[in-house]
Design a protein around this motif. Structure first.
Motif, PDB file in Angstrom:
ATOM      1  N   ALA A 153       2.216   0.623  -7.860  1.00  0.00           N
ATOM      2  CA  ALA A 153       1.513   1.622  -8.029  1.00  0.00           C
ATOM      3  C   ALA A 153       0.853   1.693  -9.400  1.00  0.00           C
ATOM      4  CB  ALA A 153       2.479   2.777  -7.943  1.00  0.00           C
ATOM      5  N   LYS A 154       1.596   1.610 -10.575  1.00  0.00           N
ATOM      6  CA  LYS A 154       0.832   1.698 -11.680  1.00  0.00           C
ATOM      7  C   LYS A 154      -0.522   0.840 -11.859  1.00  0.00           C
ATOM      8  CE  LYS A 154       4.586   3.333 -14.660  1.00  0.00           C
ATOM      9  NZ  LYS A 154       5.513   3.006 -15.779  1.00  0.00           N
ATOM     10  N   ASP A 155      -0.286  -0.437 -11.198  1.00  0.00           N
ATOM     11  CA  ASP A 155      -1.410  -1.434 -11.284  1.00  0.00           C
ATOM     12  C   ASP A 155      -2.418  -1.131 -10.236  1.00  0.00           C
ATOM     13  OD1 ASP A 155       0.111  -2.769 -12.948  1.00  0.00           O
ATOM     14  OD2 ASP A 155       0.745  -4.566 -11.738  1.00  0.00           O
ATOM     15  N   SER A 156      -2.147  -0.344  -9.380  1.00  0.00           N
ATOM     16  CA  SER A 156      -2.983   0.248  -8.380  1.00  0.00           C
ATOM     17  C   SER A 156      -3.882   1.661  -8.859  1.00  0.00           C
ATOM     18  CB  SER A 156      -2.382   0.640  -7.027  1.00  0.00           C
ATOM     19  OG  SER A 156      -1.820  -0.675  -6.488  1.00  0.00           O
ATOM     20  N   GLY A 157      -3.523   1.863 -10.276  1.00  0.00           N
ATOM     21  CA  GLY A 157      -3.992   3.207 -10.931  1.00  0.00           C
ATOM     22  C   GLY A 157      -3.371   4.410 -10.274  1.00  0.00           C
ATOM     23  N   LEU A 158      -2.339   4.299  -9.901  1.00  0.00           N
ATOM     24  CA  LEU A 158      -1.558   5.669  -9.445  1.00  0.00           C
ATOM     25  C   LEU A 158      -0.639   5.913 -10.510  1.00  0.00           C
ATOM     26  CD1 LEU A 158      -0.974   4.622  -5.316  1.00  0.00           C
ATOM     27  CD2 LEU A 158      -2.744   5.869  -6.553  1.00  0.00           C
ATOM     28  N   SER A 159      -0.326   7.223 -10.309  1.00  0.00           N
ATOM     29  CA  SER A 159       1.001   7.792 -11.216  1.00  0.00           C
ATOM     30  C   SER A 159       1.941   8.157 -10.252  1.00  0.00           C
ATOM     31  CB  SER A 159       0.179   9.139 -11.665  1.00  0.00           C
ATOM     32  OG  SER A 159       1.251   9.929 -12.382  1.00  0.00           O
ATOM     33  N   VAL A 160       3.091   7.673 -11.088  1.00  0.00           N
ATOM     34  CA  VAL A 160       4.401   8.175 -10.431  1.00  0.00           C
ATOM     35  C   VAL A 160       5.136   9.210 -11.299  1.00  0.00           C
ATOM     36  CG1 VAL A 160       6.778   6.922  -9.800  1.00  0.00           C
ATOM     37  CG2 VAL A 160       4.613   5.514  -9.436  1.00  0.00           C
ATOM     38  N   PRO A 161       5.371  10.530 -10.752  1.00  0.00           N
ATOM     39  CA  PRO A 161       5.465  10.527  -9.131  1.00  0.00           C
ATOM     40  C   PRO A 161       4.204  11.379  -8.609  1.00  0.00           C
ATOM     41  CG  PRO A 161       6.537  12.238 -10.377  1.00  0.00           C
ATOM     42  CD  PRO A 161       6.067  11.321 -11.397  1.00  0.00           C
ATOM     43  N   ASN A 162       3.246  11.713  -9.689  1.00  0.00           N
ATOM     44  CA  ASN A 162       2.021  12.622  -9.152  1.00  0.00           C
ATOM     45  C   ASN A 162       1.430  12.147  -8.039  1.00  0.00           C
ATOM     46  OD1 ASN A 162       2.667  12.646 -12.065  1.00  0.00           O
ATOM     47  ND2 ASN A 162       1.354  14.541 -11.820  1.00  0.00           N
ATOM     48  N   ASP A 163       1.315  10.918  -7.784  1.00  0.00           N
ATOM     49  CA  ASP A 163       0.469  10.380  -6.498  1.00  0.00           C
ATOM     50  C   ASP A 163       1.509   9.448  -5.741  1.00  0.00           C
ATOM     51  OD1 ASP A 163      -2.181  10.623  -7.803  1.00  0.00           O
ATOM     52  OD2 ASP A 163      -1.670   9.224  -9.220  1.00  0.00           O
ATOM     53  N   LEU A 164       2.784   9.149  -6.158  1.00  0.00           N
ATOM     54  CA  LEU A 164       3.409   8.353  -5.130  1.00  0.00           C
ATOM     55  C   LEU A 164       4.885   8.870  -6.164  1.00  0.00           C
ATOM     56  CD1 LEU A 164       3.911   6.255  -2.907  1.00  0.00           C
ATOM     57  CD2 LEU A 164       4.231   4.579  -4.848  1.00  0.00           C
ATOM     58  N   ALA A 165       5.773   9.246  -5.101  1.00  0.00           N
ATOM     59  CA  ALA A 165       7.265   9.395  -5.347  1.00  0.00           C
ATOM     60  C   ALA A 165       8.124   8.332  -5.037  1.00  0.00           C
ATOM     61  CB  ALA A 165       7.674  10.577  -4.628  1.00  0.00           C
ATOM     62  N   VAL A 166       9.050   7.868  -5.800  1.00  0.00           N
ATOM     63  CA  VAL A 166      10.009   6.733  -5.327  1.00  0.00           C
ATOM     64  C   VAL A 166      11.432   7.062  -5.841  1.00  0.00           C
ATOM     65  CG1 VAL A 166      10.374   4.258  -6.119  1.00  0.00           C
ATOM     66  CG2 VAL A 166       7.832   5.080  -6.163  1.00  0.00           C
ATOM     67  N   VAL A 167      12.098   6.516  -4.672  1.00  0.00           N
ATOM     68  CA  VAL A 167      13.617   6.781  -4.665  1.00  0.00           C
ATOM     69  C   VAL A 167      14.138   5.291  -4.654  1.00  0.00           C
ATOM     70  CG1 VAL A 167      15.735   7.568  -3.797  1.00  0.00           C
ATOM     71  CG2 VAL A 167      13.521   9.114  -3.697  1.00  0.00           C
ATOM     72  N   GLY A 168      15.010   5.024  -5.553  1.00  0.00           N
ATOM     73  CA  GLY A 168      15.792   3.746  -5.329  1.00  0.00           C
ATOM     74  C   GLY A 168      17.135   3.930  -4.840  1.00  0.00           C
ATOM     75  N   PHE A 169      18.065   2.900  -5.249  1.00  0.00           N
ATOM     76  CA  PHE A 169      19.543   2.983  -4.740  1.00  0.00           C
ATOM     77  C   PHE A 169      20.307   2.087  -5.655  1.00  0.00           C
ATOM     78  CE2 PHE A 169      23.083   2.986  -1.883  1.00  0.00           C
ATOM     79  CZ  PHE A 169      22.773   3.861  -0.676  1.00  0.00           C
ATOM     80  N   ASP A 170      21.322   2.505  -5.904  1.00  0.00           N
ATOM     81  CA  ASP A 170      22.488   2.110  -6.687  1.00  0.00           C
ATOM     82  C   ASP A 170      22.924   2.427  -8.198  1.00  0.00           C
ATOM     83  OD1 ASP A 170      23.034   0.301  -4.767  1.00  0.00           O
ATOM     84  OD2 ASP A 170      21.837  -1.457  -5.592  1.00  0.00           O
TER      85      ASP A 170
END
Length: 330
Positions: free
Chosen positions: A254-271
């Motif tokens: 996402a960052k390499d695509s010029g997006l901000s996390v979480p403003n442009d893309l929210a991400v949830v992981g696991f563990d």
């Protein structure tokens, strides 16, 4: 230095020395302390092979993991070893590197009685083979599991926890939610995909096949799958990822695509591995009680080794959604 030498110095029989080493609870405290004092002074080491011939046990258990480099499994292993050492057992480790043939080769150690029991942290063998093995030898599954298998198992509810992770994104207002799975031949991947689907459907949201991509558990695979998702004509605004290492790959893409996390893309992981707390941004994730899973698995294995009855064989541990910066817009 032989056991008979220790016995002579402690003024007891060799049989008493043997009981102090193998069944200390059957020896009086006074005698036990006297024998142990001699053992410590002369630095006596029992002959392991000879003991195995006498007792028909090795005091060794085998733990089979799918990937020894995983930060997740290291915590589970610590839990196993904690209980094993408390009870006089040593732990040897078998790393399958996600190869089912390696899993088979480690099982041969149990078949040849080179270990007293086994904890499988991977369960990709044929169900019938596992059932046959468990009918003859002490065997416990942890983390991974097999539907309908009558073998002691310790895990979390992966369907419920994946549903919880997806619903968190829905509650934040996202409707275009993607999911990057692990290898779909693994039951954990299928169950987490099921939980994702359940959350979407129960909230009247479309499950777009293009929004579901399969990774291979690695940072690199998730990075590449995320680039595919972001190149869609209508890209997702949130992604639930199979594990934390893969979530890091998603955030990097996402960052390499010029997006901000979480403003442009929210991400949830696991563990909830340690890196999820230091990665930028900190990763929202599902916490598994890794150490507790390991402890419980080893406790169950000890029950089997001792031939003790077990009223319950399936243990579902409590998971928790940990909310951090990767989903919370400041």
């Amino acid at each position: 230095m032989k056991m008979s030498d220790v016995a002579k110095l402690a003024n007891v029989s060799a049989a008493t020395v043997s009981r102090v080493l193998s069944q200390p609870e059957k020896v009086s405290k006074e005698t036990r302390e006297k024998v142990l004092d001699v053992i410590n002074k002369v630095k006596y080491k029992p002959h392991i092979v000879a003991r195995q011939f006498r007792t028909q046990e090795t005091k060794i258990i085998l733990v089979v993991v799918p990937d020894i480099t995983s930060a997740f499994f290291s915590k589970v292993l610590r839990g196993i070893e904690h209980i094993a050492l408390e009870n006089g057992y040593q732990v040897i480790l078998g790393d399958t590197e996600n190869d089912i043939e390696r899993e088979n080769s480690y099982i041969n150690l149990l078949l040849q009685k080179q270990v007293d029991g086994m904890v499988l942290l991977t369960a990709r063998l044929d169900k019938n083979k596992l059932e046959e093995l468990a009918s003859e030898f002490p065997l416990v599954l942890a983390c991974e599991y097999v539907d309908g298998l009558n073998v002691p198992t310790v895990s979390i509810d992966n369907v419920s926890s994946a549903r919880k992770a997806t619903e968190h994104l829905i509650q934040l207002g996202h409707s275009k939610i993607a999911h990057i799975t692990g290898p779909i031949n693994i039951i954990l991947s299928r169950d987490r995909l099921k939980g994702y689907r359940q959350a979407m459907i129960s909230n009247d949201l479309e499950v777009d096949p293009a929004y579901i991509q399969e990774g291979d558990l690695s940072f690199e695979s998730s990075y590449n799958e995320t680039l595919k998702l972001l190149s869609l004509s209508t890209p997702p605004t949130a992604i639930f990822v199979f594990n934390d290492e893969m979530a890091m790959g998603t955030i990097k893409a996402a960052k390499d695509s010029g997006l901000s996390v979480p403003n442009d893309l929210a991400v949830v992981g696991f563990d909830n591995i340690k890196m999820s707390t230091v990665f930028e941004p900190n990763i929202t994730t599902i916490d598994q009680p890794k150490f507790a899973i390991g402890k419980k698995a080893m406790e169950l294995l000890l029950h089997l080794i001792k031939g003790e009855p077990m009223k319950k064989k399936k243990f579902v541990m409590k998971d928790e959604l940990i909310i951090r910066e990767s989903t919370l817009i400041k």
